[in-house]
Design a protein around this motif. Structure first.
Motif, PDB file in Angstrom:
ATOM      1  N   TYR A  30      -5.178   6.977   0.077  1.00  0.00           N
ATOM      2  CA  TYR A  30      -4.631   5.646   0.414  1.00  0.00           C
ATOM      3  C   TYR A  30      -4.874   4.723  -0.779  1.00  0.00           C
ATOM      4  N   LEU A  40      -6.448   2.711   9.638  1.00  0.00           N
ATOM      5  CA  LEU A  40      -6.776   3.835   8.754  1.00  0.00           C
ATOM      6  C   LEU A  40      -7.420   4.975   9.532  1.00  0.00           C
ATOM      7  N   GLU A  52      -3.951   0.758  -2.617  1.00  0.00           N
ATOM      8  CA  GLU A  52      -3.613  -0.601  -2.218  1.00  0.00           C
ATOM      9  C   GLU A  52      -3.296  -1.432  -3.456  1.00  0.00           C
ATOM     10  N   ASN A  67       0.556   5.877   0.694  1.00  0.00           N
ATOM     11  CA  ASN A  67      -0.191   7.117   0.941  1.00  0.00           C
ATOM     12  C   ASN A  67       0.395   8.211   0.042  1.00  0.00           C
ATOM     13  N   SER A 103       0.845  -1.204   0.000  1.00  0.00           N
ATOM     14  CA  SER A 103       0.000   0.000   0.000  1.00  0.00           C
ATOM     15  C   SER A 103       0.876   1.248   0.000  1.00  0.00           C
ATOM     16  N   ASP A 153      -1.051  -3.570   4.647  1.00  0.00           N
ATOM     17  CA  ASP A 153      -2.287  -3.011   4.114  1.00  0.00           C
ATOM     18  C   ASP A 153      -3.410  -3.275   5.093  1.00  0.00           C
ATOM     19  N   ARG A 154      -4.655  -3.015   4.687  1.00  0.00           N
ATOM     20  CA  ARG A 154      -5.781  -3.165   5.610  1.00  0.00           C
ATOM     21  C   ARG A 154      -5.982  -4.608   6.052  1.00  0.00           C
TER      22      ARG A 154
END
Length: 498
Positions: free
Chosen positions: A48, A40, A50, A16, A14, A30-31
């Motif tokens: 953001y 987040l 990914e 930003n 990921s 990542d998430r």
């Protein structure tokens, strides 16, 4: 996006991007890898992004069922899918996106729906699920890829996961001495040395090693999330091909170089025998036994030496060093020095009387054996016998430096062997010693010199009671005669001394 996709220093999952400053901050998380950590936060002027091109480990995966709901929208739909397991495989093998969720048979018979979304990526979406009482959504939780690196003196279990891991990985039988602590990582490994007594790697057969490892999420307890694996390495000593039962990766082979002589390392075994060399698998405390170390190759120029011979009990709570790092016996009353059996010195033996640990009837022996060329010199040991007299003995535990010949492998070899040993304290409830009972039965009765204490006590008691009863009867009879006899008779009796 291009910077993330082209990053080779680490796996970019990921990034930003700040529109105001132009900064691009890339991350290997990542998430999904930090699921449940609320990673987040909202921030203006920052996007953001990914990556969908990351190759996640998908070999051993768990799915969590979410009952009563399915996603409103999905990435792909497959029809005429036969089973739930086949639908799960379609999710794990999806070629165009990273599948994290699937449902099966809820929108039609044989319908399998796949989505890249999961709970971590749905936090910004309002009402993503459709509520259906009979529906079930299956969400990917954690996956593991385990590869084994089979090397010259150890095996290394390398683990990759798709979700950040906090916990430890350890050898099942050595959770405290053979362990790797992991903190916030996606890749970690555990080194299992063949000659490391703390890791308990088993030698199942010639050139075959195995052990069991545990991937434990909690620092102290084992839970249902944890994973147990058996890892194995198999060495073919002829062509040095290596294999194992998970995913094989081989490294650490020595570079080839020109030598005047090329000698294959010998194959060595350790056996537990009687003093005549016959294999023994069970014994009793005190039996005369030997540990025999044999080179199986008939034409090998090697000899061997033995050191760091250890005996361990079957429950991993006690151990004793029998042969030290120099090759000398630590206690000759337990195990004697290592001596040669044959003239070529390719077979060694260490005599001992069978013993056991208090907590187990299984005794395991582990020893380090190293080949040497052209011969092994014995080491001179100072040992003290049972009577406290010190003497000097030769023990084959020191090798001579190699001269002029190169070998393929000069690493120590770990040999392991076990035996079940019973103690001699076999009690019988009816009689104290079964052997004595059998011996008495053969003679047809009690031993003439053995006395039953309880029987004597009972007989003495009966005899005393009988004597007391007779005395009482005599006294009563005399009293009755005196009371009933005539006066002159009583006088007569009196004068006669009665």
């Amino acid at each position: 996006m291009e910077l993330c996709l082209q990053e080779h220093g680490f796996t970019c999952r990921s990034a930003n991007f700040n529109h105001e400053t132009g900064d691009c901050a890339m991350s290997d998380m990542d998430r999904f890898t930090v699921s449940g950590l609320n990673s987040l936060t909202a921030e203006e002027r920052v996007d953001y992004i990914e990556s969908n091109c990351v190759s996640d480990p998908l070999k051993m995966c768990d799915f969590t069922p979410l009952n009563g709901r399915i996603l409103k929208t999905v990435d792909s739909i497959h029809q005429d899918v036969a089973t739930l397991e086949q639908c799960q495989q379609l999710c794990l093998q999806a070629p165009d996106f990273r599948c994290h969720t699937f449902d099966f048979g809820d929108t039609g018979t044989g319908v399998c729906r796949l989505s890249h979304h999961a709970t971590p990526s749905l936090q910004h979406i309002e009402e993503p699920y459709l509520e259906l009482e009979s529906a079930t959504t299956y969400q990917l939780t954690a996956c593991y890829n385990v590869t084994v690196d089979c090397r010259a003196s150890d095996m290394v279990a390398r683990i990759k996961t798709n979700k950040i891991f906090n916990g430890k990985v350890y050898a099942k039988n050595r959770p405290n001495s053979c362990v790797a602590d992991v903190v916030n990582d996606l890749e970690f490994d555990l080194r299992l040395g063949y000659h490391d007594l703390n890791c308990d790697v088993r030698q199942d057969a010639l050139g075959r090693f195995s052990t069991d490892i545990i991937i434990q999420h909690h620092d102290q307890i084992v839970t249902s999330q944890d994973v147990g694996l058996s890892v194995r390495c198999s060495y073919n000593l002829q062509n040095r091909s290596i294999g194992h039962g998970v995913e094989l990766q081989v490294s650490g082979e020595p570079d080839e170089s020109e030598e005047n002589a090329y000698v294959v390392s010998p194959t060595v075994t350790m056996r537990i025998t009687d003093r005549q060399g016959q294999d023994i698998h069970t014994a009793q405390v005190g039996d005369a036994l030997s540990l025999r170390f044999n080179i199986l190759d008939e034409d090998t120029p090697y000899q061997i030496f033995v050191r760091e011979l250890v005996a361990l009990d079957g429950v991993d709570s006690s151990e004793i060093l029998l042969i030290d790092s120099l090759g000398c016996p630590t206690d000759p009353t337990i195990m004697g020095p290592i001596t040669t059996v044959d003239q070529a010195a390719r077979s060694l033996q260490a005599p001992f009387d069978a013993f056991k640990f208090p907590t187990s009837d299984v005794v395991q022996f582990k020893a380090l054996v190293t080949p040497c060329l052209p011969s092994c010199e014995p080491v001179l040991c100072n040992v003290e016998d049972y009577y406290g007299i010190e003497r000097r003995v030769d023990s084959y535990g020191k090798r001579r430096r190699k001269r002029g010949v190169s070998t393929t492998n000069d690493e120590d070899m770990l040999l392991v062997q076990s035996i079940r040993i019973a103690d001699k304290f076999q009690f019988n409830k009816e009689m104290g010693d079964g052997k004595n009972r059998d011996r008495l039965a053969e003679k047809g009765g009690e031993h003439p010199f053995c006395m039953n204490i309880l029987g004597l006590a009972a007989a003495a008691t009966i005899f005393l009671c009988t004597q007391v009863l007779l005395a009482v009867m005599c006294l009563w009879q005399r009293k009755w005669r005196n009371d009933t006899a005539p006066y002159h008779d009583r006088q007569h009796l009196y004068h006669r001394g009665y």
